[in-house]
Design a protein around this motif. Structure first.
Motif, PDB file in Angstrom:
ATOM      1  N   TYR A  16       0.848  -1.187   0.000  1.00 25.32           N
ATOM      2  CA  TYR A  16       0.000   0.000   0.000  1.00 25.32           C
ATOM      3  C   TYR A  16       0.889   1.245   0.000  1.00 25.32           C
ATOM      4  N   VAL A  17       0.430   2.294  -0.663  1.00 23.08           N
ATOM      5  CA  VAL A  17       1.121   3.578  -0.656  1.00 23.08           C
ATOM      6  C   VAL A  17       0.270   4.567   0.127  1.00 23.08           C
ATOM      7  N   ASP A  18       0.886   5.242   1.089  1.00 22.92           N
ATOM      8  CA  ASP A  18       0.230   6.300   1.847  1.00 22.92           C
ATOM      9  C   ASP A  18       0.324   7.584   1.025  1.00 22.92           C
ATOM     10  N   LEU A  19      -0.809   8.077   0.526  1.00 20.15           N
ATOM     11  CA  LEU A  19      -0.811   9.234  -0.369  1.00 20.15           C
ATOM     12  C   LEU A  19      -0.892  10.569   0.356  1.00 20.15           C
ATOM     13  N   HIS A  20      -0.954  10.554   1.662  1.00 17.67           N
ATOM     14  CA  HIS A  20      -1.081  11.821   2.404  1.00 17.67           C
ATOM     15  C   HIS A  20       0.068  12.785   2.130  1.00 17.67           C
ATOM     16  N   PRO A  21       1.327  12.334   2.097  1.00 16.32           N
ATOM     17  CA  PRO A  21       2.416  13.286   1.831  1.00 16.32           C
ATOM     18  C   PRO A  21       2.333  13.958   0.464  1.00 16.32           C
ATOM     19  N   ILE A  22       1.634  13.352  -0.493  1.00 19.60           N
ATOM     20  CA  ILE A  22       1.547  13.909  -1.836  1.00 19.60           C
ATOM     21  C   ILE A  22       0.323  14.796  -2.002  1.00 19.60           C
ATOM     22  N   PHE A  23      -0.817  14.352  -1.480  1.00 25.17           N
ATOM     23  CA  PHE A  23      -2.079  15.051  -1.726  1.00 25.17           C
ATOM     24  C   PHE A  23      -2.669  15.746  -0.500  1.00 25.17           C
ATOM     25  N   GLY A  24      -2.110  15.494   0.676  1.00 28.80           N
ATOM     26  CA  GLY A  24      -2.642  16.137   1.871  1.00 28.80           C
ATOM     27  C   GLY A  24      -3.940  15.531   2.363  1.00 28.80           C
ATOM     28  N   ARG A  25      -4.321  14.374   1.860  1.00 32.82           N
ATOM     29  CA  ARG A  25      -5.516  13.660   2.288  1.00 32.82           C
ATOM     30  C   ARG A  25      -5.118  12.237   2.662  1.00 32.82           C
ATOM     31  N   ILE A 248      -5.005  12.484 -16.064  1.00 33.31           N
ATOM     32  CA  ILE A 248      -3.644  12.726 -16.547  1.00 33.31           C
ATOM     33  C   ILE A 248      -2.853  13.541 -15.531  1.00 33.31           C
ATOM     34  N   ARG A 249      -3.454  14.594 -15.015  1.00 29.84           N
ATOM     35  CA  ARG A 249      -2.748  15.440 -14.036  1.00 29.84           C
ATOM     36  C   ARG A 249      -2.396  14.657 -12.774  1.00 29.84           C
ATOM     37  N   THR A 250      -3.309  13.798 -12.348  1.00 28.90           N
ATOM     38  CA  THR A 250      -3.034  12.991 -11.162  1.00 28.90           C
ATOM     39  C   THR A 250      -1.900  12.009 -11.417  1.00 28.90           C
ATOM     40  N   CYS A 251      -1.902  11.372 -12.579  1.00 32.97           N
ATOM     41  CA  CYS A 251      -0.812  10.449 -12.911  1.00 32.97           C
ATOM     42  C   CYS A 251       0.535  11.162 -12.901  1.00 32.97           C
ATOM     43  N   HIS A 252       0.586  12.350 -13.476  1.00 36.94           N
ATOM     44  CA  HIS A 252       1.851  13.088 -13.527  1.00 36.94           C
ATOM     45  C   HIS A 252       2.262  13.598 -12.149  1.00 36.94           C
ATOM     46  N   ARG A 253       1.306  13.946 -11.339  1.00 40.17           N
ATOM     47  CA  ARG A 253       1.646  14.381  -9.980  1.00 40.17           C
ATOM     48  C   ARG A 253       2.260  13.234  -9.190  1.00 40.17           C
ATOM     49  N   LEU A 254       1.692  12.042  -9.325  1.00 42.25           N
ATOM     50  CA  LEU A 254       2.268  10.868  -8.683  1.00 42.25           C
ATOM     51  C   LEU A 254       3.647  10.546  -9.251  1.00 42.25           C
ATOM     52  N   ALA A 255       3.797  10.667 -10.576  1.00 45.02           N
ATOM     53  CA  ALA A 255       5.076  10.354 -11.216  1.00 45.02           C
ATOM     54  C   ALA A 255       6.176  11.290 -10.737  1.00 45.02           C
ATOM     55  N   ARG A 256       5.844  12.553 -10.488  1.00 43.78           N
ATOM     56  CA  ARG A 256       6.856  13.496 -10.009  1.00 43.78           C
ATOM     57  C   ARG A 256       7.304  13.193  -8.591  1.00 43.78           C
ATOM     58  N   THR A 327      -4.125  21.879 -11.498  1.00 42.54           N
ATOM     59  CA  THR A 327      -5.494  22.291 -11.287  1.00 42.54           C
ATOM     60  C   THR A 327      -6.418  21.127 -11.548  1.00 42.54           C
ATOM     61  N   GLY A 328      -7.444  21.029 -10.714  1.00 40.64           N
ATOM     62  CA  GLY A 328      -8.399  19.945 -10.857  1.00 40.64           C
ATOM     63  C   GLY A 328      -8.152  18.823  -9.882  1.00 40.64           C
ATOM     64  N   THR A 329      -6.881  18.582  -9.493  1.00 42.92           N
ATOM     65  CA  THR A 329      -6.613  17.569  -8.490  1.00 42.92           C
ATOM     66  C   THR A 329      -5.858  18.139  -7.302  1.00 42.92           C
ATOM     67  N   ASP A 330      -5.458  19.402  -7.368  1.00 43.55           N
ATOM     68  CA  ASP A 330      -4.688  20.001  -6.287  1.00 43.55           C
ATOM     69  C   ASP A 330      -5.575  20.198  -5.067  1.00 43.55           C
ATOM     70  N   THR A 331      -5.075  19.814  -3.918  1.00 41.03           N
ATOM     71  CA  THR A 331      -5.819  20.000  -2.679  1.00 41.03           C
ATOM     72  C   THR A 331      -5.190  21.074  -1.817  1.00 41.03           C
ATOM     73  N   GLY A 332      -4.291  21.837  -2.381  1.00 40.53           N
ATOM     74  CA  GLY A 332      -3.653  22.899  -1.627  1.00 40.53           C
ATOM     75  C   GLY A 332      -2.470  22.421  -0.816  1.00 40.53           C
ATOM     76  N   THR A 333      -2.004  21.229  -1.098  1.00 35.67           N
ATOM     77  CA  THR A 333      -0.896  20.664  -0.353  1.00 35.67           C
ATOM     78  C   THR A 333       0.423  21.277  -0.791  1.00 35.67           C
ATOM     79  N   ASP A 334       1.339  21.422   0.153  1.00 34.33           N
ATOM     80  CA  ASP A 334       2.683  21.871  -0.171  1.00 34.33           C
ATOM     81  C   ASP A 334       3.369  20.797  -0.996  1.00 34.33           C
TER      82      ASP A 334
END
Length: 364
Positions: A16-25, A248-256, A327-334
């Protein structure tokens, strides 16, 4: 130390991957791509093939045939190669080139459908072609992932219990909707569980699986151009629809952050983050999403700049950077926060029917 003699005997289902550090959720992503088929479809493929063998539908002289946008085709190619069956995958022009080449490398034949059906998709035409093959030669055996109960039983017996063991206080589960095998298997399991679990189906905009108008869909995997025969909406609490641009934006955000996932996973994560953002108590929820596959097979599509610009226009990329907008998937996370992943132990896999040719809330 695992030692195997058949490729479908291995399937790592405890990551499992904890996505909180990436998306703030707070969301745990169950990774289903770590097997020799590269996706969650290995479970359904194994279940359907082995059931067909047990009931005598599949014999040494049989030729397996299936309609697939890619992942199930790869899984069946691998199993067919291992067991000595011939396999013909009927796909369409949206199937990634790398996926087609992989099936052919495994010894399968690939037939590509280029004509659209009445709903603007390819599925109807693919199924028509499969039926014509089966009518022409009795050796063809169509497992029919769209109607085969083994599709959902595989996840009732494996995927859902794996999640339940690791997350005994699970509150919400996000599942992508294609054939709805994963969705229905998990939903049926958790309906019988000791505590209520909210089942959120994630679909692509343009899919008609849950109703609504058909539209263009260029990313294979999730979504249907017909209502899935396996779908029973009484088991689904909510449906979230995701635009392909957000996928697409979410995939690239994860890839980065070093996590290269496939388009289906990008859709599920985008939909889950959108849902969690609208909940006042999201930080208190135990939430899990299922990642069907990894991203290597999408390098010439959703990770290829020219492909993106040709289909979605220059606006999907940030000016002068070649980096996708958030934009569209950003949750305001640093975005400078470090990503993290956790590996959690889960119950082992198990794997049971075959057919020959032939956002809205639901309950509180």
């Amino acid at each position: 130390m695992p030692v195997i003699s058949t490729p479908h005997a291995f399937n790592e289902s405890r990551l499992y991957v904890d996505l909180h550090p990436i998306f703030g959720r707070r969301l745990y992503l169950k990774c289903e791509g770590f097997n020799f088929a590269g996706s969650i479809k290995l479970k359904a493929a194994t279940e359907m093939v082995e059931t067909a063998e047990r009931d005598g539908t599949l014999t040494p002289d049989s030729i397996l045939v299936e309609s697939s946008s890619g992942n199930l085709g790869v899984a069946l190619s691998m199993i067919a190669a291992s067991k000595g069956y011939r396999f013909l995958c009927v796909t369409d022009s949206r199937c990634n080139l790398s996926t087609r080449l992989l099936m052919e490398a495994l010894g399968s034949e690939v037939h590509i459908i280029a004509d659209l059906d009445a709903n603007g998709g390819f599925l109807g035409k693919r199924i028509d072609y499969v039926r014509s093959l089966c009518a022409s030669d009795d050796r063809y055996v169509w497992l029919s992932q769209y109607t085969n109960a083994g599709n959902w039983r595989a996840h009732y017996r494996t995927t859902a219990p794996e999640i339940a063991v690791q997350f005994p206080r699970l509150d919400v589960l996000f599942i992508g909707a294609g054939t709805t095998g994963t969705l229905m298997g998990c939903a049926r399991y958790f309906r019988e569980w000791h505590r209520p679990v909210r089942i959120v189906a994630v679909d692509s905009v343009g899919s008609v699986a849950f109703g609504g108008p058909p539209g263009r869909r260029m990313i294979p995997g999730l979504g249907m151009s017909m209502r899935p025969p396996l779908l029973d909406e009484s088991y689904v609490d909510e449906v979230v629809r995701v635009e392909e641009a957000d996928t697409i934006r979410t995939c690239h955000r994860l890839a980065r952050r070093g996590f290269l996932f496939g388009g289906s996973t990008g859709t599920v994560v985008s939909g889950a983050m959108d849902w969690l953002e609208r909940q006042s108590d999201s930080d208190a929820l135990t939430a899990v999403a299922i990642a069907p596959d990894l991203g290597e097979r999408y390098l010439d599509t959703i990770y290829q700049v020219n492909w993106l610009q040709d289909l979605y226009g220059d606006h999907i990329l940030a000016p002068d950077t070649g980096v996708l907008l958030d934009t569209g998937t950003d949750t305001g996370t640093d975005m400078d926060t470090d990503a993290g992943a956790g590996q959690l132990p889960v119950v082992p896999d198990e794997a049971e029917s075959v057919t020959r040719a032939s956002s809205r809330q639901r309950r509180s």
